[in-house]
Design a protein around this motif. Structure first.
Motif, PDB file in Angstrom:
ATOM      1  N   ASP A 161      37.291 -12.282  20.894  1.00 21.80           N
ATOM      2  CA  ASP A 161      38.379 -12.977  21.588  1.00 21.80           C
ATOM      3  C   ASP A 161      37.864 -13.875  22.706  1.00 21.80           C
ATOM      4  OD1 ASP A 161      40.279 -11.831  19.971  1.00 21.80           O
ATOM      5  OD2 ASP A 161      40.790 -10.212  21.354  1.00 21.80           O
ATOM      6  N   LYS A 164      35.241 -19.370  21.890  1.00 21.86           N
ATOM      7  CA  LYS A 164      36.083 -20.564  21.945  1.00 21.86           C
ATOM      8  C   LYS A 164      35.737 -21.576  20.852  1.00 21.86           C
ATOM      9  CE  LYS A 164      38.684 -19.457  25.453  1.00 21.86           C
ATOM     10  NZ  LYS A 164      38.270 -18.048  25.510  1.00 21.86           N
ATOM     11  N   HIS A 189      39.912 -18.684  13.671  1.00 16.96           N
ATOM     12  CA  HIS A 189      41.284 -18.959  14.107  1.00 16.96           C
ATOM     13  C   HIS A 189      42.043 -17.680  14.463  1.00 16.96           C
ATOM     14  CE1 HIS A 189      41.083 -23.032  11.814  1.00 16.96           C
ATOM     15  NE2 HIS A 189      40.675 -23.152  13.068  1.00 16.96           N
ATOM     16  N   HIS A 191      40.933 -15.426  16.160  1.00 17.35           N
ATOM     17  CA  HIS A 191      40.557 -15.159  17.555  1.00 17.35           C
ATOM     18  C   HIS A 191      40.893 -16.352  18.455  1.00 17.35           C
ATOM     19  CE1 HIS A 191      38.372 -11.352  16.915  1.00 17.35           C
ATOM     20  NE2 HIS A 191      38.016 -11.869  15.745  1.00 17.35           N
ATOM     21  N   ASN A 192      41.690 -17.290  17.926  1.00 12.47           N
ATOM     22  CA  ASN A 192      42.077 -18.493  18.669  1.00 12.47           C
ATOM     23  C   ASN A 192      40.876 -19.360  19.036  1.00 12.47           C
ATOM     24  OD1 ASN A 192      44.919 -17.932  18.730  1.00 12.47           O
ATOM     25  ND2 ASN A 192      44.508 -16.391  20.308  1.00 12.47           N
ATOM     26  N   TYR A 194      38.042 -22.425  17.800  1.00 13.08           N
ATOM     27  CA  TYR A 194      38.013 -23.647  16.996  1.00 13.08           C
ATOM     28  C   TYR A 194      36.717 -23.683  16.184  1.00 13.08           C
ATOM     29  CZ  TYR A 194      41.671 -25.030  20.285  1.00 13.08           C
ATOM     30  OH  TYR A 194      42.811 -25.064  21.037  1.00 13.08           O
TER      31      TYR A 194
END
Length: 409
Positions: A161, A164, A189, A191-192, A194
């Motif tokens: 998490d 990035k 994605h 884990h949010n 990119y």
């Protein structure tokens, strides 16, 4: 695919080097150009050389139409949703640096993670390495399996998490590994994070669908896919590009300039400051026409056939080590190898004396060389114009090299 007809379209192949017919096995470094691409670039300079987007005269209009027409060809080639998502750059290196310097700089903070792999080309390693140092972020590496592939289990363990950005090659320029980008994108994605894809070694050889991959950014170069040098592509999802700042300022990318402030043009032109690589982009468009006329599926299938044959023949040579996956379905069109007790530069030199062009060195992948526990390797890379006869010449040349150094030393 009619290989004889394909080869006839590449005039550079019809020559002798050091008294032998040329065997060009260095397409991973740069591919050769078909006559249609050469003629297209020449025609631009001979018939409608002019700047784009600026003049209202006839030549300027023709140049602009051809330049923007090339952008549409790129959009269709990688299945982007809009030409606004297609930015012309100097190449993959420039594209990846732009992503890291603009998007990365805005999204990476102290304590964040950037995830890459040991197989990355320096162009997809150093920008993230330097950004991590500048921002106080953590650069993490996905472990490699013994055969030089990535396991999704390791990917899941590495991405957290705090991650990035995940930046990976679609195809390794050393191992030939084809990475499961679609599956890795899903993990990123979730884990949010990119995902940035270096497609320099993938786009020339296989279908690339950015929407199916669901990658956030993708980069590739013209010169590795039958197009001119000095031009490449940065794809980015529209909503991400809209919020990114340009990193080069000047003419063409501006909307309004005041004494103390300026505003930028809309996508994609805000990232294309100055006179763009007009002839290069037009040539890239023609290269895409050439490749799609043959068919990317046909090209990939033929390259698999050639690579399988090379793998089988080279595996018979005693004392030769081949790096990368042995599964043909996991390998792209190249074979990286070493001969015991013979330096790769010596291998390349002897082969060159036989008219055979290969690459030797660290291939802009020094961390991977360290992982392989070698200082350098030799690499033979194949493209749609190579034949089994080329492979036979390579094998004979390697055997001759091995015999020479065995007898000398």
């Amino acid at each position: 695919m009619n290989i004889k007809e394909v080869r006839r379209q590449f005039p550079i192949l019809d020559q002798e080097v050091n008294g032998h017919p040329l065997v060009y096995l260095d397409s991973a470094a740069t591919s050769q150009k078909p006559q249609s691409v050469i003629d297209t670039v020449s025609k631009y300079y001979q018939e409608y050389n002019s700047n784009v987007h600026r003049g209202v005269h006839t030549l300027g209009t023709r140049a602009t139409d051809a330049y923007e027409g090339a952008r549409e060809k790129v959009r269709k080639f990688i299945h982007a949703a809009s030409t606004e998502e297609i930015v012309f750059t100097k190449g993959t290196t420039a594209s990846l640096n732009l992503i890291a310097s603009s998007f990365g700089a805005d999204h990476i903070n102290e304590g964040d993670e950037i995830v890459i792999s040991y197989m990355e080309h320096h162009s997809n390693l150093i920008p993230w390495q330097q950004l991590a140092k500048k921002k106080g972020a953590t650069l993490k590496y996905i472990p490699l399996q013994k055969d030089g592939t990535l396991s999704l289990e390791d990917v899941q363990k590495t991405i957290t998490d705090q991650t990035k950005v995940v930046a990976l090659a679609l195809v390794s320029n050393v191992l030939g590994t084809i990475n499961p980008i679609k599956e890795i994108a899903k993990i990123a994605h979730s884990h949010n994070a990119y995902i940035v894809v270096d497609a320099a070694q993938g786009a020339p050889h296989m279908k690339v669908d950015v929407q199916e991959l669901d990658c956030d950014f993708l980069a590739f170069s013209s010169h590795k896919m039958c197009g001119p040098t000095g031009v490449g592509v940065m794809y980015g999802k529209k909503q991400l590009l809209e919020n990114m700042e340009p990193i080069e300022y000047g003419g063409e990318m501006i909307d309004f300039v005041d004494l103390y402030d300026s505003t930028w043009k809309e996508l994609p032109w805000k990232f294309e400051g100055g006179t763009p690589i007009i002839a290069g982009a037009i040539g890239l468009g023609k290269a895409i026409d050439f490749l799609e006329e043959i068919g990317m599926d046909e090209i990939l299938a033929y390259e698999h056939e050639i690579t399988d044959y090379a793998f089988e023949q080279l595996s018979e040579i005693e004392g030769l080590t081949i790096y990368g996956p042995k599964d043909p379905g996991s390998r792209a069109g190249l074979v990286t190898f070493n001969i015991a007790d013979v330096h790769p530069h010596d291998v390349a030199t002897v082969l060159d004396s036989e008219g055979i062009a290969i690459r030797a060195g660290h291939h802009c992948a020094q961390p991977l060389m360290k992982w392989l526990d070698v200082s350098a390797t030799a690499r033979a890379s194949f493209y749609l114009y190579n034949t089994k006869e080329d492979i036979d010449r390579l094998v004979a040349g390697i055997v001759k090299t091995k015999e020479y150094f065995t007898n000398v030393f």
